[in-house]
Design a protein around this motif. Structure first.
Motif, PDB file in Angstrom:
ATOM      1  N   MET A 217       0.828  -1.205   0.000  1.00  0.00           N
ATOM      2  CA  MET A 217       0.000   0.000   0.000  1.00  0.00           C
ATOM      3  C   MET A 217       0.867   1.262   0.000  1.00  0.00           C
ATOM      4  O   MET A 217       0.548   2.263  -0.657  1.00  0.00           O
ATOM      5  CB  MET A 217      -0.929  -0.005   1.222  1.00  0.00           C
ATOM      6  N   PHE A 218       2.000   1.219   0.717  1.00  0.00           N
ATOM      7  CA  PHE A 218       2.912   2.363   0.734  1.00  0.00           C
ATOM      8  C   PHE A 218       3.464   2.634  -0.667  1.00  0.00           C
ATOM      9  O   PHE A 218       3.532   3.789  -1.119  1.00  0.00           O
ATOM     10  CB  PHE A 218       4.065   2.093   1.703  1.00  0.00           C
ATOM     11  N   ALA A 219       3.847   1.553  -1.371  1.00  0.00           N
ATOM     12  CA  ALA A 219       4.383   1.714  -2.715  1.00  0.00           C
ATOM     13  C   ALA A 219       3.328   2.277  -3.655  1.00  0.00           C
ATOM     14  O   ALA A 219       3.623   3.140  -4.497  1.00  0.00           O
ATOM     15  CB  ALA A 219       4.910   0.379  -3.231  1.00  0.00           C
ATOM     16  N   ARG A 220       2.086   1.820  -3.520  1.00  0.00           N
ATOM     17  CA  ARG A 220       1.013   2.343  -4.368  1.00  0.00           C
ATOM     18  C   ARG A 220       0.763   3.820  -4.070  1.00  0.00           C
ATOM     19  O   ARG A 220       0.543   4.620  -4.993  1.00  0.00           O
ATOM     20  CB  ARG A 220      -0.266   1.549  -4.153  1.00  0.00           C
ATOM     21  N   CYS A 221       0.791   4.195  -2.794  1.00  0.00           N
ATOM     22  CA  CYS A 221       0.602   5.598  -2.431  1.00  0.00           C
ATOM     23  C   CYS A 221       1.722   6.476  -2.994  1.00  0.00           C
ATOM     24  O   CYS A 221       1.477   7.560  -3.533  1.00  0.00           O
ATOM     25  CB  CYS A 221       0.537   5.744  -0.908  1.00  0.00           C
ATOM     26  N   ALA A 222       2.965   5.984  -2.875  1.00  0.00           N
ATOM     27  CA  ALA A 222       4.093   6.756  -3.373  1.00  0.00           C
ATOM     28  C   ALA A 222       4.015   6.928  -4.882  1.00  0.00           C
ATOM     29  O   ALA A 222       4.270   8.013  -5.417  1.00  0.00           O
ATOM     30  CB  ALA A 222       5.397   6.063  -2.978  1.00  0.00           C
ATOM     31  N   ALA A 223       3.649   5.836  -5.585  1.00  0.00           N
ATOM     32  CA  ALA A 223       3.530   5.922  -7.038  1.00  0.00           C
ATOM     33  C   ALA A 223       2.383   6.833  -7.455  1.00  0.00           C
ATOM     34  O   ALA A 223       2.440   7.470  -8.510  1.00  0.00           O
ATOM     35  CB  ALA A 223       3.330   4.523  -7.620  1.00  0.00           C
ATOM     36  N   TYR A 224       1.344   6.917  -6.623  1.00  0.00           N
ATOM     37  CA  TYR A 224       0.187   7.754  -6.958  1.00  0.00           C
ATOM     38  C   TYR A 224       0.424   9.222  -6.598  1.00  0.00           C
ATOM     39  O   TYR A 224       0.133  10.116  -7.386  1.00  0.00           O
ATOM     40  CB  TYR A 224      -1.041   7.231  -6.217  1.00  0.00           C
ATOM     41  N   VAL A 225       0.978   9.461  -5.413  1.00  0.00           N
ATOM     42  CA  VAL A 225       1.183  10.837  -4.957  1.00  0.00           C
ATOM     43  C   VAL A 225       2.306  11.504  -5.743  1.00  0.00           C
ATOM     44  O   VAL A 225       2.194  12.643  -6.201  1.00  0.00           O
ATOM     45  CB  VAL A 225       1.489  10.866  -3.442  1.00  0.00           C
ATOM     46  N   GLN A 226       3.427  10.777  -5.890  1.00  0.00           N
ATOM     47  CA  GLN A 226       4.634  11.318  -6.528  1.00  0.00           C
ATOM     48  C   GLN A 226       5.110  12.557  -5.754  1.00  0.00           C
ATOM     49  O   GLN A 226       5.565  12.434  -4.622  1.00  0.00           O
ATOM     50  CB  GLN A 226       4.385  11.591  -8.010  1.00  0.00           C
ATOM     51  N   ASP A 227       4.970  13.735  -6.306  1.00  0.00           N
ATOM     52  CA  ASP A 227       5.374  14.954  -5.594  1.00  0.00           C
ATOM     53  C   ASP A 227       4.315  15.291  -4.547  1.00  0.00           C
ATOM     54  O   ASP A 227       3.140  15.461  -4.869  1.00  0.00           O
ATOM     55  CB  ASP A 227       5.526  16.115  -6.577  1.00  0.00           C
TER      56      ASP A 227
END
Length: 337
Positions: A217-227
């Motif tokens: 879930m952390f990886a998905r959030c990081a890929a979605y949020v980006q900046d």
């Protein structure tokens, strides 16, 4: 075997079946004394052994069928007809005046059981005679050149190997063994990659790892949020249209976060943390590399889920009872041992 007056030797070649008759027992007796001259010397071997009959295989499929039967210690109809046609007929059952030498003991047992009154033997002498027959087969069989015999062996060898691989009864087990091995390896790799994503992205948004504990879930959030700046509206924008557009983009980000984390409160906490984050700013090039690696890790995790479903379906076919008792993963590990 002292009362047996004649000895015949069956030789299974790639080109067909050959039946040899031993006519000089004193020459063959030298084999038991460790002399190899009788086998390697064509003149001596041809005085001791004569070709009784030879029948070629009708086709490559026929050769493959007989080779498979021999490997399973079974007598085919072709072999049975060949032996019954060329061996002397016993006066009554169990009264054979000859013995049939067969190199494979299992095939010898099958022939004895399949043909009444047949006396078979398989020992070192028979194996040495068979070695001589293999060495001089092209000389005994007219029209069978050494090149043709080698070509027949090569073709039959390829066909036999393909059939064993194609009809391997453990082929489903092999798929399970490879799948569980890949799952175990992927679990190790995903853990390593997840730690790298957390460490790398936390330089930019350190508060996210405290709010999202799950690695995937952390990886998905990081890929979605980006900046992280894309999660809130900048107050420095004076133009109302720009403010409205950024607010709409912020709302879209919030909705996407809610879908990923599955909790509106957590999504709002992420947005609030982004506003007061102490993480450093990243250049566009740095962010592209971070996100590329994160997206690859997410895709690998999704493939891992698909592989787990595939393994579960395989186990339901191969070992449904074992899977129900101890679970798919443990059952697959037991099969792989």
């Amino acid at each position: 075997m002292a009362d047996v007056s004649n000895l015949f030797v069956l030789f299974e070649a790639a080109a067909g079946y050959a039946l040899f008759e031993v006519v000089a027992f004193e020459e063959i007796g030298a084999l038991l004394e460790g002399s190899m001259d009788t086998v390697t010397d064509l003149a001596r071997f041809s005085r001791a052994v004569k070709l009784k009959a030879f029948t070629p295989f009708e086709s490559a499929q026929d050769a493959l069928m007989n080779a498979n039967a021999i490997s399973e210690h079974a007598m085919t109809d072709t072999l049975k007809a060949f032996l019954e046609m060329n061996l002397p007929k016993p006066a009554k059952k169990g009264d054979a005046k000859y013995s049939l030498g067969v190199i494979d003991p299992g095939l010898a047992t099958a022939i004895s059981s399949g043909i009444p009154g047949m006396s078979c033997r398989s020992d070192d002498t028979i194996r040495e005679v068979g070695r001589g027959c293999r060495l001089h087969l092209d000389t005994f069989v007219k029209g069978l050149s050494q090149a043709a015999a080698a070509q027949a062996q090569l073709g039959l060898g390829h066909s036999y190997s393909r059939s064993k691989v194609k009809f391997n009864p453990a082929r489903s087990d092999n798929m399970i063994i490879q799948s569980i091995a890949l799952l175990d390896q992927m679990d190790k790799d995903l853990n390593t990659f997840a730690m790298r994503v957390r460490e790398w992205y936390s330089w930019h948004f350190p508060e996210l790892k405290a709010l999202v504990k799950d690695n995937y879930m952390f990886a998905r959030c990081a890929a979605y949020v980006q900046d992280k700046g894309s999660l809130f509206t900048s107050s420095s924008k004076k133009d109302d249209d720009d403010d409205e557009a950024m607010a709409n983009g912020s709302d879209d980000k919030l909705a996407g976060l809610e879908e990923i984390v599955g909790d509106p409160e957590t999504a709002k906490a992420i947005v609030a943390a982004a506003k007061t984050s102490m993480g450093m700013d990243c250049s566009a090039v740095d962010m592209v590399n971070i996100i590329n690696f994160t997206q690859r890790m997410v895709k690998l995790a999704e493939f891992r889920k698909q592989l787990a479903v595939y393994l579960s379906d395989k186990m339901a076919v191969v070992a449904p009872n074992l899977s129900t008792l101890i679970g798919d993963t443990v059952a697959a590990r037991l099969i792989s041992k």
